[in-house]
Design an enzyme around this catalytic site. Structure first.
Site, PDB file in Angstrom:
ATOM      1  N   LYS A  75      -3.514   5.145   1.164  1.00  0.00           N
ATOM      2  CA  LYS A  75      -3.712   4.039  -0.059  1.00  0.00           C
ATOM      3  C   LYS A  75      -2.060   3.345   0.053  1.00  0.00           C
ATOM      4  O   LYS A  75      -1.131   3.763  -0.044  1.00  0.00           O
ATOM      5  CB  LYS A  75      -3.679   4.931  -1.470  1.00  0.00           C
ATOM      6  CG  LYS A  75      -3.577   3.970  -2.356  1.00  0.00           C
ATOM      7  CD  LYS A  75      -3.762   4.573  -3.889  1.00  0.00           C
ATOM      8  CE  LYS A  75      -3.444   3.434  -5.113  1.00  0.00           C
ATOM      9  NZ  LYS A  75      -3.636   4.106  -6.364  1.00  0.00           N
ATOM     10  N   LYS A  85       5.329   0.138  -6.451  1.00  0.00           N
ATOM     11  CA  LYS A  85       4.809   1.462  -6.106  1.00  0.00           C
ATOM     12  C   LYS A  85       5.208   1.622  -4.479  1.00  0.00           C
ATOM     13  O   LYS A  85       4.409   2.697  -3.880  1.00  0.00           O
ATOM     14  CB  LYS A  85       3.432   1.607  -6.259  1.00  0.00           C
ATOM     15  CG  LYS A  85       3.005   1.276  -7.923  1.00  0.00           C
ATOM     16  CD  LYS A  85       1.404   1.686  -8.132  1.00  0.00           C
ATOM     17  CE  LYS A  85       1.245   1.918  -9.644  1.00  0.00           C
ATOM     18  NZ  LYS A  85      -0.308   2.282 -10.082  1.00  0.00           N
ATOM     19  N   GLU A 123      -0.517  11.249   6.887  1.00  0.00           N
ATOM     20  CA  GLU A 123      -1.078  11.474   5.466  1.00  0.00           C
ATOM     21  C   GLU A 123      -2.304  12.210   5.737  1.00  0.00           C
ATOM     22  O   GLU A 123      -2.652  13.171   5.040  1.00  0.00           O
ATOM     23  CB  GLU A 123      -1.279  10.206   4.676  1.00  0.00           C
ATOM     24  CG  GLU A 123      -0.160   9.654   4.488  1.00  0.00           C
ATOM     25  CD  GLU A 123       0.567  10.139   3.173  1.00  0.00           C
ATOM     26  OE1 GLU A 123      -0.083  11.157   2.643  1.00  0.00           O
ATOM     27  OE2 GLU A 123       1.536   9.698   2.697  1.00  0.00           O
ATOM     28  N   TYR A 183     -17.027  -2.150  -6.566  1.00  0.00           N
ATOM     29  CA  TYR A 183     -17.325  -2.694  -8.083  1.00  0.00           C
ATOM     30  C   TYR A 183     -18.857  -3.430  -7.806  1.00  0.00           C
ATOM     31  O   TYR A 183     -19.437  -3.778  -8.526  1.00  0.00           O
ATOM     32  CB  TYR A 183     -16.422  -3.526  -8.607  1.00  0.00           C
ATOM     33  CG  TYR A 183     -15.136  -2.832  -8.777  1.00  0.00           C
ATOM     34  CD1 TYR A 183     -15.321  -2.043 -10.142  1.00  0.00           C
ATOM     35  CD2 TYR A 183     -14.211  -2.844  -7.739  1.00  0.00           C
ATOM     36  CE1 TYR A 183     -13.776  -1.102 -10.138  1.00  0.00           C
ATOM     37  CE2 TYR A 183     -12.867  -2.020  -7.996  1.00  0.00           C
ATOM     38  CZ  TYR A 183     -12.870  -1.312  -9.154  1.00  0.00           C
ATOM     39  OH  TYR A 183     -11.787  -0.478  -9.527  1.00  0.00           O
ATOM     40  N   LYS A 215      -7.554   2.734   1.393  1.00  0.00           N
ATOM     41  CA  LYS A 215      -7.564   1.946   0.312  1.00  0.00           C
ATOM     42  C   LYS A 215      -6.755   0.789   0.375  1.00  0.00           C
ATOM     43  O   LYS A 215      -5.536   1.184   0.634  1.00  0.00           O
ATOM     44  CB  LYS A 215      -7.635   2.653  -0.905  1.00  0.00           C
ATOM     45  CG  LYS A 215      -7.709   1.877  -2.349  1.00  0.00           C
ATOM     46  CD  LYS A 215      -7.341   2.820  -3.553  1.00  0.00           C
ATOM     47  CE  LYS A 215      -7.175   1.871  -4.754  1.00  0.00           C
ATOM     48  NZ  LYS A 215      -6.640   2.769  -5.906  1.00  0.00           N
ATOM     49  N   SER A 252     -10.525  -4.053  -6.603  1.00  0.00           N
ATOM     50  CA  SER A 252     -10.637  -4.780  -7.530  1.00  0.00           C
ATOM     51  C   SER A 252     -10.429  -6.138  -7.039  1.00  0.00           C
ATOM     52  O   SER A 252     -11.156  -7.169  -7.261  1.00  0.00           O
ATOM     53  CB  SER A 252      -9.744  -4.660  -8.652  1.00  0.00           C
ATOM     54  OG  SER A 252      -8.640  -4.464  -8.491  1.00  0.00           O
TER      55      SER A 252
HETATM   56  C1  PBG Z   1      -3.768   3.973  -9.583  1.00  0.00           C
HETATM   57  C2  PBG Z   1      -4.792   3.304  -9.218  1.00  0.00           C
HETATM   58  C3  PBG Z   1      -5.169   2.145  -8.687  1.00  0.00           C
HETATM   59  C4  PBG Z   1      -6.241   1.873  -8.364  1.00  0.00           C
HETATM   60  C5  PBG Z   1      -7.050   3.152  -8.427  1.00  0.00           C
HETATM   61  N1  PBG Z   1      -6.254   4.018  -8.870  1.00  0.00           N
HETATM   62  C6  PBG Z   1      -4.178   1.089  -8.818  1.00  0.00           C
HETATM   63  C7  PBG Z   1      -2.627   1.406  -8.499  1.00  0.00           C
HETATM   64  O1  PBG Z   1      -2.384   2.157  -7.576  1.00  0.00           O
HETATM   65  O2  PBG Z   1      -1.913   0.487  -9.289  1.00  0.00           O
HETATM   66  C8  PBG Z   1      -7.023   0.490  -7.947  1.00  0.00           C
HETATM   67  C9  PBG Z   1      -8.218   0.246  -7.677  1.00  0.00           C
HETATM   68  C10 PBG Z   1      -8.740  -1.159  -7.442  1.00  0.00           C
HETATM   69  O3  PBG Z   1      -7.834  -1.945  -7.460  1.00  0.00           O
HETATM   70  O4  PBG Z   1     -10.015  -1.432  -7.770  1.00  0.00           O
HETATM   71  N2  PBG Z   1      -3.641   5.428  -9.711  1.00  0.00           N
END
Ligand code: PBG
Length: 322
Positions: free
Chosen positions: A194, A216, A232, A312, A247, A273
């Site tokens: 991620k 983050k 990972e 989505y 992701k 998203s």
């Molecule tokens: C955080 C989390 C995030 C998403 C899923 N779980 C965002 C982040 O890490 O700030 C993002 C999913 C998306 O953008 O569709 N635990």
């Protein structure tokens, strides 16, 4: 010319016959947003066509998606600011919004598969995926919280837990907590690679979960790194993950392929998203054909090696009934 590749493209039938990658509704997981209250359906501004539903309306939405052939959902909770605190205690309240919607969905749709989110950020007053102390994210202390929320979600009926937090050792810790409590059948789909991505912006709008301070980058991966995804993945495999996820998806197709080539486990990808928002925004402007670009994007994620895609677009794709 002996070789004329165009012969294999000459008609829809032949094109379908030689197609290398196929995309099915069964490959898709639909992320959905839930809020407290009743009769609420609020559009996420930066995600046209995507709503935050109160539990009553979410059940109706799920019914209409099931009708279209969608079988797996990934709910995310938008928690009232008043219920957030630095330790995310609401995340393991068995009577909280999240466990209760998990129970409701499973009671109404026993055949539906639920993948639930294990991370502190929706419940954290700091908007981080870990406990914050003096500006630092504490790893091992956070594992305790993750273990507790994982257990509550398993008790509520979750089929697959998705740790999306990127703390070290969380898959192993969650596996141990689940097994000790007898939940040996609950799966873990790890957010293995991620990345610290700008493409999560609209999701943070949906949950009001943006970090209050900092970013983050001390836990999510550097977008510049590929080999680190193998580290990972090694850990997630050793710690008992059932499915490995990458992701975001489209900017990281190479990482999807890398994991696919190195691990026998199923690979999933999260088409996030911002990837959704980009296509929607351009389509609304009339700058590209939204449906065609949606299908092409999903197909490319599958072609890169992901057998499962969180997107989505799941409902919109299903509605095409291809
Ligand atoms: C955080 C989390 C995030 C998403 C899923 N779980 C965002 C982040 O890490 O700030 C993002 C999913 C998306 O953008 O569709 N635990």
């Amino acid at each position: 010319m002996l070789r004329r590749p165009r012969r294999n493209r000459k008609s829809p039938v032949i094109r379908a016959m030689v197609e290398e990658t196929t995309l099915s509704v069964k490959d898709l997981i639909f992320p959905v947003f839930v809020i407290g209250g009743e009769h609420k359906k609020i559009e996420v501004k930066s995600m046209p066509g995507i709503y935050r539903y109160s539990p009553d309306l979410l059940l109706e939405e799920i019914a209409s998606c099931v009708e279209l052939g969608i079988s797996t959902f990934a709910p995310f909770p938008a928690i009232d600011e008043a219920r957030k605190d630095p330790l995310a205690k609401e995340s393991y309240n068995p009577e909280g919004l999240y466990p209760s919607i998990i129970r409701k969905i499973k009671a109404n749709f026993p055949e539906v598969c639920l993948m639930t989110d294990v991370a502190m950020d929706p419940y954290s007053s700091d908007g981080h995926d870990g406990i914050v102390k003096e500006g630092k994210i504490l790893n091992d202390e956070t594992l305790e919280v993750l273990g507790k929320m994982a257990l509550v979600q398993a008790q509520a009926g979750s089929d697959i837990l998705g740790p999306s937090d990127m703390m070290d050792g969380r898959v192993g810790h969650i596996r141990q907590v689940l097994d000790e409590a007898g939940y040996t059948e609950v799966s873990i789909m790890s957010y293995t690679a991620k990345y610290a991505s700008g493409f999560y912006g609209p999701f943070r709008d949906a949950l009001d979960s943006a970090p209050k301070a900092g970013d983050k980058k001390t836990y999510q991966m550097n977008p510049a790194n590929r080999l680190e995804a193998l580290i990972e993945a090694d850990l997630d495999v050793e710690e008992g993950a059932d499915i490995l996820m990458v992701k975001p998806a489209i900017p990281y197709l190479d990482v999807i392929r890398l994991l696919k080539d190195h691990y026998p486990l199923p690979i999933a990808a999260y088409h996030v998203s911002g990837e959704y928002a980009m296509i929607k925004a351009a389509a609304q402007q009339g700058w590209l054909n939204g449906t065609q670009c949606m299908v092409e994007s999903l197909l490319s994620i599958k072609r890169a090696g992901a057998s499962t895609i969180l997107t989505y677009f799941a409902k919109e794709y299903a509605a095409l009934r291809l």
